[in-house]
Design a protein around this motif. Structure first.
Motif, PDB file in Angstrom:
ATOM      1  N   ILE A  35       0.887  -1.158   0.000  1.00 53.82           N
ATOM      2  CA  ILE A  35       0.000   0.000   0.000  1.00 53.82           C
ATOM      3  C   ILE A  35       0.924   1.206   0.000  1.00 53.82           C
ATOM      4  O   ILE A  35       1.790   1.339   0.871  1.00 53.82           O
ATOM      5  CB  ILE A  35      -0.910   0.013   1.240  1.00 53.82           C
ATOM      6  CG1 ILE A  35      -1.793  -1.231   1.228  1.00 53.82           C
ATOM      7  CG2 ILE A  35      -1.739   1.289   1.286  1.00 53.82           C
ATOM      8  CD1 ILE A  35      -2.368  -1.575   2.569  1.00 53.82           C
ATOM      9  N   GLU A  45       0.607   5.120   8.572  1.00 52.44           N
ATOM     10  CA  GLU A  45       1.190   3.773   8.561  1.00 52.44           C
ATOM     11  C   GLU A  45       0.717   2.964   9.769  1.00 52.44           C
ATOM     12  O   GLU A  45       0.284   1.813   9.617  1.00 52.44           O
ATOM     13  CB  GLU A  45       2.709   3.867   8.564  1.00 52.44           C
ATOM     14  CG  GLU A  45       3.405   2.523   8.532  1.00 52.44           C
ATOM     15  CD  GLU A  45       4.918   2.649   8.501  1.00 52.44           C
ATOM     16  OE1 GLU A  45       5.553   1.772   7.912  1.00 52.44           O
ATOM     17  OE2 GLU A  45       5.460   3.616   9.074  1.00 52.44           O
ATOM     18  N   LEU A  91      -3.063   2.069   9.353  1.00 56.26           N
ATOM     19  CA  LEU A  91      -3.298   1.018   8.361  1.00 56.26           C
ATOM     20  C   LEU A  91      -2.824  -0.336   8.867  1.00 56.26           C
ATOM     21  O   LEU A  91      -3.541  -1.332   8.748  1.00 56.26           O
ATOM     22  CB  LEU A  91      -2.604   1.371   7.043  1.00 56.26           C
ATOM     23  CG  LEU A  91      -3.214   2.528   6.258  1.00 56.26           C
ATOM     24  CD1 LEU A  91      -2.334   2.899   5.070  1.00 56.26           C
ATOM     25  CD2 LEU A  91      -4.623   2.205   5.805  1.00 56.26           C
ATOM     26  N   GLU A  92      -1.623  -0.379   9.439  1.00 58.26           N
ATOM     27  CA  GLU A  92      -1.111  -1.643   9.964  1.00 58.26           C
ATOM     28  C   GLU A  92      -1.983  -2.159  11.100  1.00 58.26           C
ATOM     29  O   GLU A  92      -2.249  -3.359  11.191  1.00 58.26           O
ATOM     30  CB  GLU A  92       0.339  -1.483  10.408  1.00 58.26           C
ATOM     31  CG  GLU A  92       1.286  -1.351   9.231  1.00 58.26           C
ATOM     32  CD  GLU A  92       2.734  -1.118   9.630  1.00 58.26           C
ATOM     33  OE1 GLU A  92       3.017  -0.848  10.816  1.00 58.26           O
ATOM     34  OE2 GLU A  92       3.592  -1.202   8.722  1.00 58.26           O
ATOM     35  N   THR A 143      -1.241  -4.417   5.362  1.00 55.98           N
ATOM     36  CA  THR A 143       0.210  -4.459   5.250  1.00 55.98           C
ATOM     37  C   THR A 143       0.582  -5.088   3.918  1.00 55.98           C
ATOM     38  O   THR A 143      -0.238  -5.800   3.336  1.00 55.98           O
ATOM     39  CB  THR A 143       0.838  -5.297   6.392  1.00 55.98           C
ATOM     40  OG1 THR A 143       0.321  -6.617   6.336  1.00 55.98           O
ATOM     41  CG2 THR A 143       0.585  -4.681   7.746  1.00 55.98           C
ATOM     42  N   VAL A 194       2.880  -1.533   4.227  1.00 55.79           N
ATOM     43  CA  VAL A 194       2.703  -0.120   3.900  1.00 55.79           C
ATOM     44  C   VAL A 194       4.073   0.444   3.544  1.00 55.79           C
ATOM     45  O   VAL A 194       5.039   0.227   4.268  1.00 55.79           O
ATOM     46  CB  VAL A 194       2.103   0.665   5.096  1.00 55.79           C
ATOM     47  CG1 VAL A 194       2.003   2.145   4.777  1.00 55.79           C
ATOM     48  CG2 VAL A 194       0.743   0.094   5.484  1.00 55.79           C
TER      49      VAL A 194
END
Length: 122
Positions: A5, A19, A22-23, A28, A30
């Motif tokens: 991503i 980051e 999102l993680e 993942t 990223v």
């Protein structure tokens, strides 16, 4: 391994927050880039699954070259910006691209990631 991503964000703290969010949401790997040159190199190295692009990268630089590369590759993305449609017009070929207003909530970022992933070509 899943495709990365891509996050293009010039502000380091905002990039780290994106980051981490999102993680934490299970997205993942990223890859963070801070300028268009770095992002275009990353796209050449590994086509992203989807991307989040800060529209204004400072010093007169925008993410539009990266956005055009992603459009060519049919990689879905969202612009992250403090600018509204009333203050900044996107080029006609990008008028359909979604924008997320800064600042945004982590839950909204995860929701956007889910939508982008659903629109990722197989």
């Amino acid at each position: 391994m899943q495709a990365p991503i891509l996050v293009l964000e010039d502000e380091a703290l905002i990039a780290l927050d994106i980051e981490d969010t999102l993680e934490g949401g299970g997205f993942t790997p990223v890859v963070i880039c801070h300028d268009t040159h770095e992002a275009l190199k990353q796209i050449d190295a590994a086509r992203p699954r989807f991307a989040f692009l800060d529209l204004n990268l400072g010093h007169g630089e925008t993410s539009l070259p990266v956005a055009r590369a992603l459009l060519t590759l049919q990689v879905p993305f969202v612009f992250l910006t403090g600018y509204t449609r009333a203050t900044v017009d996107l080029p006609d070929d990008m008028s359909h691209v979604a924008r997320m207003s800064k600042p945004f909530k982590g839950a909204d970022l995860i929701l956007a990631a889910k939508k982008l992933q659903a629109n990722t070509p197989n």
